[in-house]
Design a protein around this motif. Structure first.
Motif, PDB file in Angstrom:
ATOM      1  N   TYR A  53       0.874  -1.171   0.000  1.00  0.00           N
ATOM      2  CA  TYR A  53       0.000   0.000   0.000  1.00  0.00           C
ATOM      3  C   TYR A  53       0.908   1.218   0.000  1.00  0.00           C
ATOM      4  O   TYR A  53       1.784   1.329   0.831  1.00  0.00           O
ATOM      5  N   PRO A  64      -7.388   9.754   0.258  1.00  0.00           N
ATOM      6  CA  PRO A  64      -7.655   8.369   0.646  1.00  0.00           C
ATOM      7  C   PRO A  64      -8.562   7.626  -0.329  1.00  0.00           C
ATOM      8  O   PRO A  64      -8.349   6.438  -0.595  1.00  0.00           O
ATOM      9  N   GLU A  86      -7.687   3.060   6.227  1.00  0.00           N
ATOM     10  CA  GLU A  86      -6.250   3.335   6.265  1.00  0.00           C
ATOM     11  C   GLU A  86      -5.731   3.359   7.697  1.00  0.00           C
ATOM     12  O   GLU A  86      -4.575   3.013   7.947  1.00  0.00           O
TER      13      GLU A  86
END
Lengths: 445, 202
Positions: free
Chosen positions: A221, A285, A326
């Motif tokens: 990620y 995000p 997240e």
């Protein structure tokens, strides 16, 4: 007979920095929307010139009190490229851990005290705390964990002092790292609960066909590394960023606007422009998760599946869920690093100054943050370019408002204003970061 | 333990007053931290001393605290010719609107940034110290909750100690990385004595 209506928000609330909004309507037609940034320009790019490159992480950290790590990371990676410095795997991993701390701190605060109040028509975090004391207490505890991680890795929670070009000034102690584990084990579960809580909010039915832009990495990620990718098909090295994205100055904002390059020969940029978006794109995000969902941590993916979070997600109000996911990822990755940490290498790679140029992009809590530097053979900065995520989102925010307004215009000005503010807040804009540079043209008569 | 060492621990050994100095390393904004350092020799085990860079850090330390003293710098709006070394407010008698108005929460206020002095510049004795009203002013950042907002938040969360006293030292220079002014350095022993005299056992 049509009437003109002017909606003005002199100062946006619960956003970082100073900005306002100006909307001009002719009857039911939205003639103009301006996100007015009047915070004074801060000239970081200008006063970095002539400074030793070693000063850059500490100076750029002060662009923002809530995302200093992002500026430090983008700066050190760009400068290391210019110097030809390759950091060790441990330094790389500790930098990711530092970024986890910043994501935790920033996301926890925004989710609970800045954005969540909007879903309950609360005046702010204090009002919401009256109604949800357990949830707000949990959120504050999560923020505290982020601060603690920044303190241990970065040497200080506000404007970390341990980040250096080439690595760190010192490695963290094993005992300090291990001491964080119990809190982070609690925090992982708390982050999961917090995400499920926000996923249950009532979200406005509002979607936009965003062109999402974020780093994309084949194995992880993205935080500090990856290609610049978009949902319109772009996937290019960071070194090519300025071939595809350009900044422009607008009269109503002291922060520059960003867009895909309008006359690019690249098929991807043309595709981005061809969808009628005018080169507008979305970072943050939602973009990260939309482009990298499969590289979220195991718990984060599970929770995303469980709550039915669909990607790509085009509803800006659901960015609060993306931040929650997240958060989970940051806790899970932090625990993996904390549990296995053993100091193995020197804290930083030493280097000899040399002339060169370097660029880098990292993923700040609010989105992609791009830096480029040129240095001379004495190791002094001769050129600096910084493109914050909030600058890149400004055009998107204005466009979102133009599309949203027709649906709320029948309401009175206060309700319409509140709706505009809520949309802006969903971006978690950092106006202070975005006002870093102003082009000055002198006209002499 | 030094005040800085204590700052990293959440566990308070017993129910004693907590004194938090808020500040930064920029000029007179060091005042809160300096006051805590000056108190260290006076209070011994009668109180726990902490330093905070941002007011919201205080929420980490309120467990089992019955009395909280907060020391920070302030800027004076008014006649500055007769500044006192420190101004004091009892949270329980502050107007409810201070730090809790919707408008000002919407524009988060700076930590004890401004205190308005009464128009008279006559000397007043300690017992009749003027109670200047802390005026809300806009803060630079909504990510940095000010002292009064943090106290209201603690109140909403049921974490506010029974007794909260705010101490504000008037400052004038806040230049980046500047040293604490000579004037405040000279005031610190008096400030520490005043705070020490008010600390109460549980």
């Amino acid at each position: 007979m049509t009437t003109e209506r002017l909606i003005k928000v002199e100062a946006l609330t619960r956003v970082e920095g100073e900005g306002g909004l100006r909307v001009r309507l002719q009857g039911d037609v939205v003639e103009d929307v301006q996100l007015t940034i009047y915070e004074p320009p801060r000239f970081f790019e200008a006063f970095l010139k002539g400074r030793p490159l070693q000063d850059v992480p500490d100076i750029t950290a002060r662009i923002c009190g809530i995302c200093p790590v992002a500026y430090q990371m983008s700066s050190v990676h760009a400068l290391e490229m210019a110097l030809g410095v390759q950091v060790t795997p441990q330094i790389r991993q500790l930098r990711r851990l530092l970024y986890c701390g910043e994501w935790i701190e920033s996301h926890a605060l925004h989710m609970h005290l800045l954005h969540a109040p909007d879903f309950f028509k609360a005046d702010g975090g204090i009002d919401l705390a009256r109604r949800f004391p357990d949830e707000i207490t949990r959120g504050l505890q999560l923020k505290k964990h982020g601060n603690a991680l920044l303190d241990v890795i970065g040497g200080r929670a506000i404007h970390p002092v341990n980040v250096a070009v080439g690595g760190f000034y010192r490695l963290p102690k094993v005992s300090d790292m291990r001491a964080l584990i119990p809190a982070f084990e609690w925090g992982l579960d708390a982050a999961i609960q917090a995400t499920k809580w926000v996923a249950g909010f009532s979200f406005p039915d509002f979607e936009r066909p965003y062109n999402m832009v974020a780093l994309q990495h084949s194995e992880e990620y993205p935080m500090n590394e990856g290609a610049v990718a978009s949902s319109s098909g772009l996937n290019v090295p960071v070194t090519d960023y300025e071939q595809y994205f350009e900044e422009s100055h607008v009269a109503h904002s002291t922060a520059l606007h960003s867009a895909f390059v309008s006359d690019s020969n690249a098929a991807e940029a043309n595709a981005a422009n061809a969808n009628g978006s005018g080169g507008i794109y979305h970072v943050g995000p939602l973009a990260r998760i939309s482009l990298n969902r499969e590289r979220l941590s195991e718990n984060a993916r599970q929770v995303a599946d469980e709550i039915g979070f669909v990607t790509p997600c085009y509803n800006p109000f659901k960015a609060i869920i993306a931040r929650g996911l997240e958060l989970i990822h940051a806790y899970e990755e932090s625990l993996q690093i904390l549990r296995n940490y053993r100091p193995e290498s020197e804290p930083r790679i030493l280097f000899e100054p040399r002339a060169g140029e370097g660029m880098a992009a990292t993923e700040a809590p609010r989105g992609l943050l791009y830096h480029r530097y040129q240095i001379d053979d004495l190791g002094q900065v001769t050129f600096a370019k910084i493109v914050p995520p909030t600058s890149q989102n400004q055009k998107q925010i204005e466009d979102d408002l133009k599309q949203m307004l027709p649906g709320v215009l029948h309401e009175d000005d206060q309700i319409t204003t509140d709706a505009c503010e809520r949309l802006i807040r969903s971006y978690d804009p950092c106006i202070s970061c975005s006002t870093h540079f102003l082009k000055l043209t002198l006209e002499r008569r | 333990m030094t005040a800085e060492q204590l700052s990293h621990s959440d566990e308070l050994p017993e129910a004693v007053p907590l004194v938090v100095g808020i500040g930064s390393s920029h000029g007179d904004d060091r005042a809160g931290w300096a006051a805590v350092d000056a108190l260290a020799d006076l209070v011994g085990n009668r109180s726990i001393l902490r330093k905070a860079a941002v007011p919201i850090d205080m929420l980490n330390w309120l467990n089992n605290v019955h009395e909280l003293h907060i020391v920070d710098v302030c800027q004076i709006d008014g006649d500055t010719r007769t500044l006192q070394p420190v101004y004091r407010w009892d949270w329980s008698v502050l107007p409810a609107a201070i730090g809790n108005s919707t408008q000002h929460e919407a524009q988060p206020i700076a930590a004890l940034q401004t205190a308005k002095l009464p128009p008279s510049d006559r000397r007043v004795d300690v017992d009749a110290r003027p109670q200047p009203e802390p005026i809300q002013s806009t803060a630079d950042s909504s990510h940095s909750f000010d002292v009064l907002s943090v106290l209201h938040l603690a109140q909403q969360l049921g974490q506010l100690p029974e007794r909260v006293i705010l101490w504000a030292i008037p400052g004038t220079c806040f230049d980046a990385a500047a040293e604490l002014s000579q004037q405040i350095c000279g005031w610190l022993p008096d400030v520490a004595q005043q705070i020490s005299a008010e600390l109460r056992d549980a």
